[in-house]
Design an enzyme around this catalytic site. Structure first.
Site, mmCIF file in Angstrom:
data_model
loop_
_atom_site.group_PDB
_atom_site.id
_atom_site.type_symbol
_atom_site.label_atom_id
_atom_site.label_comp_id
_atom_site.label_asym_id
_atom_site.label_seq_id
_atom_site.Cartn_x
_atom_site.Cartn_y
_atom_site.Cartn_z
ATOM 1 N N ARG A 1 0.703 -1.359 0.010
ATOM 2 C CA ARG A 1 -0.017 -0.094 -0.047
ATOM 3 C C ARG A 1 0.819 1.265 0.167
ATOM 4 O O ARG A 1 0.423 2.099 -0.567
ATOM 5 C CB ARG A 1 -0.912 0.101 1.242
ATOM 6 C CG ARG A 1 -2.315 -0.651 1.256
ATOM 7 C CD ARG A 1 -2.567 -1.143 2.341
ATOM 8 N NE ARG A 1 -1.549 -2.161 2.695
ATOM 9 C CZ ARG A 1 -1.572 -3.325 2.553
ATOM 10 N NH1 ARG A 1 -2.539 -3.786 2.075
ATOM 11 N NH2 ARG A 1 -0.608 -4.352 2.670
ATOM 12 N N THR A 2 1.848 1.451 0.925
ATOM 13 C CA THR A 2 2.701 2.644 1.214
ATOM 14 C C THR A 2 3.130 3.019 -0.115
ATOM 15 O O THR A 2 3.313 4.243 -0.519
ATOM 16 C CB THR A 2 3.309 2.698 2.349
ATOM 17 O OG1 THR A 2 2.751 2.049 3.283
ATOM 18 C CG2 THR A 2 3.936 3.866 2.632
ATOM 19 N N LYS B 1 26.513 -2.645 -0.135
ATOM 20 C CA LYS B 1 28.008 -2.717 -0.037
ATOM 21 C C LYS B 1 28.516 -1.727 1.104
ATOM 22 O O LYS B 1 29.721 -1.605 1.281
ATOM 23 C CB LYS B 1 28.492 -2.182 -1.349
ATOM 24 C CG LYS B 1 27.902 -2.542 -2.534
ATOM 25 C CD LYS B 1 28.652 -1.825 -3.851
ATOM 26 C CE LYS B 1 27.417 -1.930 -4.926
ATOM 27 N NZ LYS B 1 27.865 -1.053 -5.947
ATOM 28 N N ARG C 1 11.150 3.743 3.271
ATOM 29 C CA ARG C 1 11.056 2.875 4.676
ATOM 30 C C ARG C 1 12.281 2.012 4.785
ATOM 31 O O ARG C 1 12.877 1.596 3.777
ATOM 32 C CB ARG C 1 9.797 1.798 3.825
ATOM 33 C CG ARG C 1 9.623 0.681 4.900
ATOM 34 C CD ARG C 1 8.378 -0.123 4.611
ATOM 35 N NE ARG C 1 6.850 0.648 4.884
ATOM 36 C CZ ARG C 1 5.904 0.085 4.980
ATOM 37 N NH1 ARG C 1 5.691 -1.265 4.679
ATOM 38 N NH2 ARG C 1 4.844 0.716 5.276
ATOM 39 N N HIS D 1 5.153 5.709 11.395
ATOM 40 C CA HIS D 1 4.325 5.572 10.188
ATOM 41 C C HIS D 1 3.506 7.053 9.943
ATOM 42 O O HIS D 1 2.408 6.824 9.762
ATOM 43 C CB HIS D 1 3.706 4.335 9.907
ATOM 44 C CG HIS D 1 3.332 3.887 8.571
ATOM 45 N ND1 HIS D 1 3.498 4.613 7.590
ATOM 46 C CD2 HIS D 1 3.049 2.957 8.166
ATOM 47 C CE1 HIS D 1 3.083 4.039 6.390
ATOM 48 N NE2 HIS D 1 3.087 2.965 6.556
HETATM 49 N N1 CP Z 1 -0.353 0.064 5.908
HETATM 50 C C1 CP Z 1 1.144 -0.273 5.163
HETATM 51 O O1 CP Z 1 2.001 0.440 5.568
HETATM 52 O O2 CP Z 1 0.721 -1.153 4.327
HETATM 53 P P1 CP Z 1 1.991 -1.726 3.522
HETATM 54 O O3 CP Z 1 3.244 -2.272 4.429
HETATM 55 O O4 CP Z 1 1.605 -2.681 2.504
HETATM 56 O O5 CP Z 1 2.819 -0.419 2.872
#
Ligand code: CP
Length: 305
Positions: free
Chosen positions: A55-56, A84, A105, A133
Site C-alpha cells: 500500500r504505502t 555494500k 521505508r 509511520h
Molecule cells: N499500511 C501499510 O503500511 O501497508 P504496507 O506495508 O503494505 O505498505
C-alpha cells in the site's frame, strides 16, 4: 505551507499541519480517484523501500504520478549500495541529485531520520521499523474526519500489537491534538511502550490501558485493529502464542459497536474476519483509497513549503 521540511515523525507536525493535509486531500480527492493533473510536472519522487510494502509504496508512487510527476525507485536492500556498506547519509546525498523528494521505508527505528540528515530534498518516513509511520497516521485521521466531520469527542479503541505497531505510535500523537478518549487494548506482552504512555500523560490525554476486547470495544466510535507484527519478534514461539489474541468478526461489531468505524492499516491476517468486509462500518479499504489523496497532499505540500 507545512511547518516541517521533512515528514519524519508526528512530533514535528502541528495541528495546523494536520488540517492543511485535510484541506489539500479534499482538493486532490477527485484526481486521486483515477484522474490526473500537472501540479508536479517535471518533479521526480525517489521511492526507497528497504522493507516490504504494498500500500504505502504504491499509493505514494501513485500520488506522484497522478500529479504529473515521475518516480524512480529502489526496492529491497539487496539492490542498493547500502548492501555494500554505503551509509544512509551518503545514500541520501546521492539520491538528492536525482530526486526532488524522497519516500523511504527501512527496518530500523530512526533510520529515516538519519537518512534525512544527508538529504538535500524533503524526505518522507514511510515506516522505520517499530518506530513511526506518519503518512499512515495522517490518512487514518483523514478517514475518521471524513466519516464524522470532526475528531473532538470521539472514543477510539486501538487494539492488538501496540508494542511493535508503528501506525498506532504515530496515530496517538496526532489524535492528541483533539479531545479524544483513547482505549488501548492489548495483551500484556504487546502493550504500548512506556515512553508513549508517558507522553500521553504529559499531554493530558484521556486514555486507559486494558486487555479485555469485548467489554472495552462497547460503543466506541472507532475500533482500530492492528496485525501482530511477526517480523519484529526474535522468538517465533512467542509470536505464535500472541498472534490470535484478538479476532474481530461482524457479529461482534454488530453486537458491541454497531455504529462504529472498523479500521486497520492493513495488511490483515486473521484479526479481522472477512465477514466484516461488506459491513457498512468496515473502513479499512476506504483508508487505502484515502491514502492516495493524503499522500498527494503531503508530497504537494512538501514541494511547495
Ligand atoms: N499500511 C501499510 O503500511 O501497508 P504496507 O506495508 O503494505 O505498505
Amino acid at each position: 505551507m507545512f511547518s516541517f521540511k521533512h515528514l519524519l515523525s508526528p512530533d514535528q507536525v502541528t495541528k495546523a499541519d494536520v488540517e492543511k493535509v485535510f484541506e489539500l486531500a479534499d482538493r486532490f480527492a477527485e484526481t486521486a480517484d483515477h484522474g490526473s493533473n500537472k501540479e508536479l510536472d517535471g518533479k521526480v519522487l525517489g521511492a526507497l523501500f528497504f522493507e516490504p510494502s504494498t500500500r504505502t509504496r504504491l499509493s505514494t508512487e501513485t500520488a506522484m504520478l497522478r500529479q504529473g510527476g515521475s518516480v524512480i525507485n529502489v526496492i529491497g536492500m539487496e539492490s542498493s549500495s547500502l548492501k555494500k556498506g554505503e551509509s544512509l547519509q551518503d545514500t541520501a546525498r546521492m539520491v538528492s541529485n536525482f530526486a526532488d523528494i524522497i519516500a523511504m521505508r527501512h527496518p530500523d527505528v530512526g533510520s529515516v531520520e538519519e537518512f534525512a540528515k544527508g538529504s538535500l530534498v524533503p524526505v518522507i518516513n514511510c515506516g522505520d521499523g517499530a518506530g513511526d509511520h506518519p503518512t499512515q497516521a495522517l490518512l487514518d485521521m483523514y478517514t475518521i474526519y471524513k466519516k464524522y466531520g470532526r475528531l473532538d469527542g470521539l472514543k477510539i479503541a486501538l487494539v492488538g500489537d501496540l508494542k511493535f505497531g508503528r501506525t498506532v505510535h504515530s496515530l496517538i500523537k496526532l489524535l492528541a491534538f483533539y479531545q479524544v478518549e483513547l482505549i488501548l487494548i492489548s495483551p500484556e506482552a504487546l502493550k504500548m511502550p512506556e515512553k508513549y504512555e508517558e507522553w500521553l500523560k504529559e499531554k493530558g490525554v484521556n486514555y486507559k490501558v486494558v486487555s479485555d476486547l469485548e467489554a472495552n470495544l462497547q460503543d466506541v466510535d472507532v475500533g482500530y485493529i492492528t496485525r501482530v507484527q511477526q517480523e519484529r519478534f526474535d522468538d517465533q514461539a512467542e509470536y505464535m502464542r500472541l498472534k490470535d489474541s484478538y479476532i474481530i468478526n461482524r457479529a461482534l461489531m454488530e453486537r458491541v459497536a454497531p455504529n462504529s468505524m472498523l479500521m486497520h492499516p492493513l495488511p490483515r491476517l486473521d484479526e479481522i474476519a472477512v465477514d466484516c468486509d461488506d459491513w457498512e462500518g468496515a473502513y479499512y479499504f476506504k483508508q487505502v483509497k484515502n491514502g492516495v489523496a493524503v499522500r498527494m497532499a503531503i508530497i504537494f505540500g512538501l514541494l511547495n513549503s
